[in-house]
Design an enzyme around this catalytic site. Structure first.
Site, PDB file in Angstrom:
ATOM      1  N   GLU A  76       0.802  -1.230   0.000  1.00 37.26           N
ATOM      2  CA  GLU A  76       0.000   0.000   0.000  1.00 37.26           C
ATOM      3  C   GLU A  76       0.830   1.273   0.000  1.00 37.26           C
ATOM      4  OE1 GLU A  76      -0.506  -2.533   2.111  1.00 37.26           O
ATOM      5  OE2 GLU A  76      -2.602  -2.694   2.746  1.00 37.26           O
ATOM      6  N   ASP A 135      -2.387  -5.313   3.264  1.00 33.19           N
ATOM      7  CA  ASP A 135      -2.697  -5.739   4.629  1.00 33.19           C
ATOM      8  C   ASP A 135      -3.690  -6.893   4.634  1.00 33.19           C
ATOM      9  OD1 ASP A 135      -1.056  -3.748   5.612  1.00 33.19           O
ATOM     10  OD2 ASP A 135      -2.694  -2.310   5.848  1.00 33.19           O
ATOM     11  N   GLU A 145      -9.960  -4.353   4.123  1.00 33.24           N
ATOM     12  CA  GLU A 145      -9.519  -3.288   3.222  1.00 33.24           C
ATOM     13  C   GLU A 145      -8.343  -3.753   2.379  1.00 33.24           C
ATOM     14  OE1 GLU A 145     -11.032  -0.336   2.685  1.00 33.24           O
ATOM     15  OE2 GLU A 145     -12.574  -1.040   4.063  1.00 33.24           O
ATOM     16  N   TYR A 150       1.246  -5.419  13.001  1.00 34.71           N
ATOM     17  CA  TYR A 150       0.152  -4.666  12.375  1.00 34.71           C
ATOM     18  C   TYR A 150      -0.706  -3.997  13.438  1.00 34.71           C
ATOM     19  CZ  TYR A 150      -3.559  -3.628   9.032  1.00 34.71           C
ATOM     20  OH  TYR A 150      -4.472  -2.993   8.229  1.00 34.71           O
ATOM     21  N   ARG A 179      -3.800  -2.451  13.271  1.00 39.65           N
ATOM     22  CA  ARG A 179      -5.270  -2.449  13.246  1.00 39.65           C
ATOM     23  C   ARG A 179      -5.754  -3.856  13.570  1.00 39.65           C
ATOM     24  NH1 ARG A 179      -3.983   0.744   8.679  1.00 39.65           N
ATOM     25  NH2 ARG A 179      -4.417   2.945   9.064  1.00 39.65           N
ATOM     26  N   HIS A 192      -5.739 -10.764  14.044  1.00 41.21           N
ATOM     27  CA  HIS A 192      -4.294 -10.653  13.911  1.00 41.21           C
ATOM     28  C   HIS A 192      -3.723 -10.911  15.296  1.00 41.21           C
ATOM     29  CE1 HIS A 192      -4.749  -8.886   9.959  1.00 41.21           C
ATOM     30  NE2 HIS A 192      -5.603  -8.014  10.453  1.00 41.21           N
TER      31      HIS A 192
END
Length: 946
Positions: A34, A121, A125, A351, A353, A398
């Site tokens: 990204e 990711d 999204e 990560y 989020r 996650h």
């Protein structure tokens, strides 16, 4: 899943397509992520043979406005939505204008690659970005989905060697969420435009978040304070059991003759009346009792001791990280996520989020090993600690947020590599992770009750409590902060060792008054916590929702507290009365559960959207809206909405706040009653009867200058948030926007005349056109008078030229090169007499073209709405500079030639299930054309989805 022509747009049938093996690449493997920062870090691990490039986020989306809708779809009835609701909710995707250049670059790289790795990711999204890349780039080479939770060499190498298929269900869930938010925003926002004011927005999550803030402010407005008194005493132990024990301790009166003394929780918040069978002491009663207890003997009547044990806090997930960054670092949710993003992309943390508190076995071992090295074996529990978490609306899991790798770097080891913000957040994450694998904190808690008999016979009971920590355990590494004035877990209160019957003497007895307090306003941290507890929103949306409700003017900050605007009151009032289900907390949480079901393959996207938007096939009410669907809900209620009613916020006794064209104002006694404008600085909960009377009886501050001869409209001069200005008063039912004009520097609010005001309202003044046909105008800007033609402008020498400059004079100015010189630097508005910790240079506040700003000579940061030059603290200045650095340099403006439109494809590609092997495209039948109907595409500027 709709796909489109990658240079324009279009709809297509849904069918997986597979990339072909016979690519013509040169052996280079292309990896797409990204962000450029992530690309740079990963490229360093993969080495030669790989090219790593960034998509720079989403490359395609639904049309943002009418201009984005391709010409061939503009006449369709569904074009305003960007979603063909009559054709299985097929979305219309277009390549974002600011991504076209990057898409072209990626297409060239794909042509020269032998394999394509999509390393976005591993959440909805990210999965959607990967799918859009396949649809847009149309690779004919093997495509692999590469996933990882941390950016380390071992994690990236493992991800390259263990790719998987694209998860269609995750893509479906993301697309459903995007369509749902578009339908909600584009159907409900126009209702707000018509009934409240233009440019407002409604959103599935933002409207509910706004409602939470408004409800708290309503509770504060309804709150009635109550005074109550008690007695604080200091008591002396006459015969201490241990010489090391404290000789005195404090205790508070809790009962009189067996009846409990009233405390704050005993008062009804909306009346201020005591609501339980308690003794409500006033000042006279408390002082009299203290006097009657003076000198009487006291004795211990009860001692209770209990072991104290506190387990470590779980490792961070997104919401708890944002909350702790808000409490400890005074950061907004958005700033916390920006800094966390940089730490992740540079390989320092996992990560960021996530709604998981789970740690991998490698991470647990790394943490336990580091605890042993730093604190010793005794601080490592016998068994590893695992933090399984049942999340009501859990998205794909996650790991928790932790330091990356299987051997954690200490903050000290990274001190030279990280900026001040990155260091502060990394240290927070590292400490929390280490502490999660340490032993419990243990100690002893004790409560003591003592009593004495007043000279008039009343028996007064006092109470004291204490806590001692004998083994701090994990508290040596990390102590969680609390909201408000709460006591931390490491706080100790030592009491002397006491036994029942021990005699005590009162050294001090002091009557103490208290006033009940309204519920505290939300901060970003506490609002995130409330949303999480209600099951509203996701880890990836908390920060953006906090920002959205502020950007839209629904909420603003007073210090750290979130204060709703009166426009927010009107919006929430309308939604509660006519669209109650859409702002219902349970419904909003259930939507997240439904999206989870779609992500898990347990619910169909089209069926769910159809029921939400239309109701079911038999006309039964929608599960989502409780009626025949969102479309019917809007159509049925629009005509019923009383605009006057929803824009009136009742206070008391016929006094209301009305949200009007020129801002909120007070009104008493109906349309013909008294009115008064509400100053910006008055908060909703400050509108007490006394304050309302003061405002209604005060001079308005507006100066009526007279009537414009041509229109008959009243011309008024008034003071505004951005300075004095003149405006015209329009009829209540007028749809026109009133003309306004800021006063020139040579004018004064108290002396401006009607003639001068009419001259200001004549601006901008059209002078004529250039040879190229561009209109030339004379305008008054925030930086002074100027003439403008297209995007070009030239300053005028003085304000009078606004009304006298001719076309010929303006053309002569444009014929001259633009002046680039700078005036002599002005002295700073204020010297903060402190240096910035990052640049180690002195900080000052200066006046700039855009208002006051703080600078260290290298970085400039504008002061925000609530910042004042005179009261800005050094800490706040450091925060503003750090936030500005975090956003990076301002992007340079570039002028690009318009790209040629590619010819529309007869059949567009469908959703690709990208396997770790390759795929071949399959042809699909053309779809039925949607019924033709003329409908203007809806404006998107004022709608926010989500």
């Amino acid at each position: 899943m709709a796909a489109t022509d990658t240079d324009a747009a279009g709809t297509a049938a849904r069918k997986p397509s597979r990339a072909r093996k016979n690519g013509s690449g040169d052996g280079t493997r292309l990896v797409i992520v990204e962000s450029p920062a992530k690309a740079k870090t990963i490229a360093g691990y993969l080495g030669p043979g790989y090219v790593v490039e960034a998509s720079i986020g989403h490359i395609r989306d639904l049309p943002r406005n009418a201009a984005d809708v391709p010409a061939k779809f503009k006449g369709e009835a569904w074009a305003r939505l960007g979603v063909d609701v009559q054709n299985e909710f097929e979305p219309l995707y277009v390549v974002s204008p600011d991504r076209r250049q990057q898409v072209a670059k990626l297409k060239e790289l794909v042509k020269n690659a032998s394999e394509l790795y999509l390393a976005t990711d591993e959440d909805r999204e990210g999965e959607a970005i990967a799918w859009h890349l396949i649809q847009t780039l149309k690779p004919t080479i093997p495509v692999h989905r590469m996933v990882f939770h941390e950016i380390t060499r071992s994690a990236i190498e493992r991800a390259v060697n263990t790719t998987r298929a694209l998860d269609d269900h995750l893509v479906d869930a993301q697309e459903t969420r995007r369509i749902l938010d578009r339908l909600y925003g584009y159907e409900v926002s126009p209702v707000l435009w018509k009934k409240i004011m233009p440019k407002l927005s409604a959103g599935r999550v933002q409207s509910v978040a706004t409602r939470i803030v408004v409800e708290r402010e309503r509770a504060r407005m309804a709150f009635r304070a109550a005074d109550y008194w008690d007695i604080d005493g200091t008591f002396l132990v006459e015969n201490p059991a241990d010489a090391d024990d404290p000789r005195t301790f404090n205790a508070t009166l809790i009962a009189l003759d067996g009846d409990r003394i009233a405390t704050g929780r005993d008062f009804e918040p909306t009346t201020g009346m005591a609501r339980n069978e308690v003794v409500h002491l006033d000042e006279a009663g408390a002082r009299g009792l203290a006097a009657r207890l003076d000198g009487v003997p006291f004795a211990v009547t009860r001692v209770e001791e209990k072991p104290y044990r506190r387990r470590p806090y779980p490792p961070f997930m997104t919401s708890t990280l944002q909350q702790e960054a808000g409490r400890k670092l005074r950061w907004s949710a958005q700033q916390a996520m920006r800094v966390a993003q940089r730490l992740y992309e540079n390989g320092h943390i996992t990560y960021m989020r996530t709604d998981s508190t789970n740690l991998s076995d490698d991470a647990i071992n790394a943490a336990r090993r580091q605890v042993r090295e730093l604190y010793g074996d005794k601080y490592v529990p016998a068994e590893p600690r695992r933090y399984a978490r049942k999340v009501k609306n859990a998205q794909e899991a996650h790991e928790a947020i932790r330091p990356s790798g299987d051997s954690f770097a200490t903050p000290g080891a990274l001190a030279g590599q990280l900026g001040s913000d990155e260091f502060a957040l990394y240290e927070l994450i590292w400490k929390r992770t280490i502490a999660s694998q340490m032993i419990d904190a243990v100690g002893q808690s004790v409560s003591v009750r003592l009593s004495g008999t007043a000279t008039t016979g009343e028996v007064a009971d006092f109470s004291a409590s204490g806590k001692t920590i004998t083994e701090p355990g994990f508290l040596r590494a990390y102590v969680e902060s609390t909201d408000g004035d709460g006591e931390g877990d490491d706080a100790e209160r030592r009491l002397p060792r006491l036994a029942k019957g021990d005699p005590l003497a009162a050294e001090r007895l002091e009557a103490t008054g208290h006033t009940t307090q309204p519920p505290a306003r939300y901060t970003e941290a506490s609002l995130v916590k409330a949303m999480e507890e209600l099951g509203i929103g996701r880890p990836s949306t908390y920060a953006s929702i906090m920002q959205t409700i502020q950007d839209r003017g629904y909420v603003w900050k007073k210090g750290a507290a979130l204060v709703p605007s009166f426009v927010a009151f009107a919006v929430v009032q309308l939604l509660e009365q006519y669209f109650a289900r859409l702002v219902d907390y349970g419904f909003t949480a259930s939507v997240e559960e439904d999206l989870d079901d779609i992500a898990g393959g347990n619910r169909q996207r089209v069926d769910w959207l159809a029921r939400f938007y239309f109701g079911d096939a038999n006309g039964n009410p929608s599960e989502a809206t409780g009626v025949g669907g969102l479309q019917g809900l809007v159509a049925d209620n629009l005509g019923e909405i009383d605009a006057r009613g929803v824009n009136s916020i009742p206070l008391y006794d016929g006094v209301v706040v009305r949200v009007g064209r020129y801002g909120p104002y007070l009104q008493r006694g109906g349309d013909d009653g008294d009115r008064a404008s509400l100053p910006d600085e008055v908060l909703p909960d400050e509108l007490t009867p006394e304050k309302v009377e003061e405002l209604l009886n005060a001079p308005s501050g507006d100066r009526v200058l007279g009537t414009e001869p041509e229109t008959g409209r009243e011309i008024v001069a008034r003071a505004g948030r951005y300075g004095p200005y003149v405006t015209e008063t329009l009829p209540e039912d007028s749809k026109d926007k009133p003309r306004t004009g800021s006063l020139l520097k040579s004018m004064d609010l108290d002396t401006i005349t009607l003639e001068e005001a009419l001259r200001l309202l004549s601006l901008p003044r059209v002078l004529g056109r250039t040879e190229a046909g561009e209109e030339i105008t004379a305008q008054n800007g925030r930086y002074g008078p100027y003439v403008k033609a297209g995007t070009d402008s030239r300053s005028l020498e003085n304000e009078e030229q606004l009304f006298t400059v001719t076309l010929e004079e303006a053309l002569a100015l444009f014929a001259q090169p633009k002046a680039r010189g700078r005036a002599a630097a002005k002295p700073p508005l204020r010297d903060l007499e402190a240096v910035d910790p990052v640049s180690e240079k002195p900080m000052v506040i200066k006046e700039g073209r855009f208002g006051p700003y703080v600078t260290d000579g290298e970085t400039n940061a504008s002061l925000r709405k609530d910042d004042e030059v005179e009261s800005l603290t050094v800490a706040r200045a450091v925060e503003l500079l750090a936030d500005r650095r975090a956003r990076g340099p301002a992007p340079k403006k570039t002028v690009r030639k318009a790209a040629k439109k590619a010819p529309a494809k007869k059949t567009a590609a469908k959703k690709t299930a990208a396997k770790s092997t390759t795929a071949a495209a399959k042809k699909t039948p053309a779809k039925k054309a949607a019924p033709a109907a003329k409908a203007a595409p809806q404006k998107a500027a004022a709608t926010t989805e989500g």
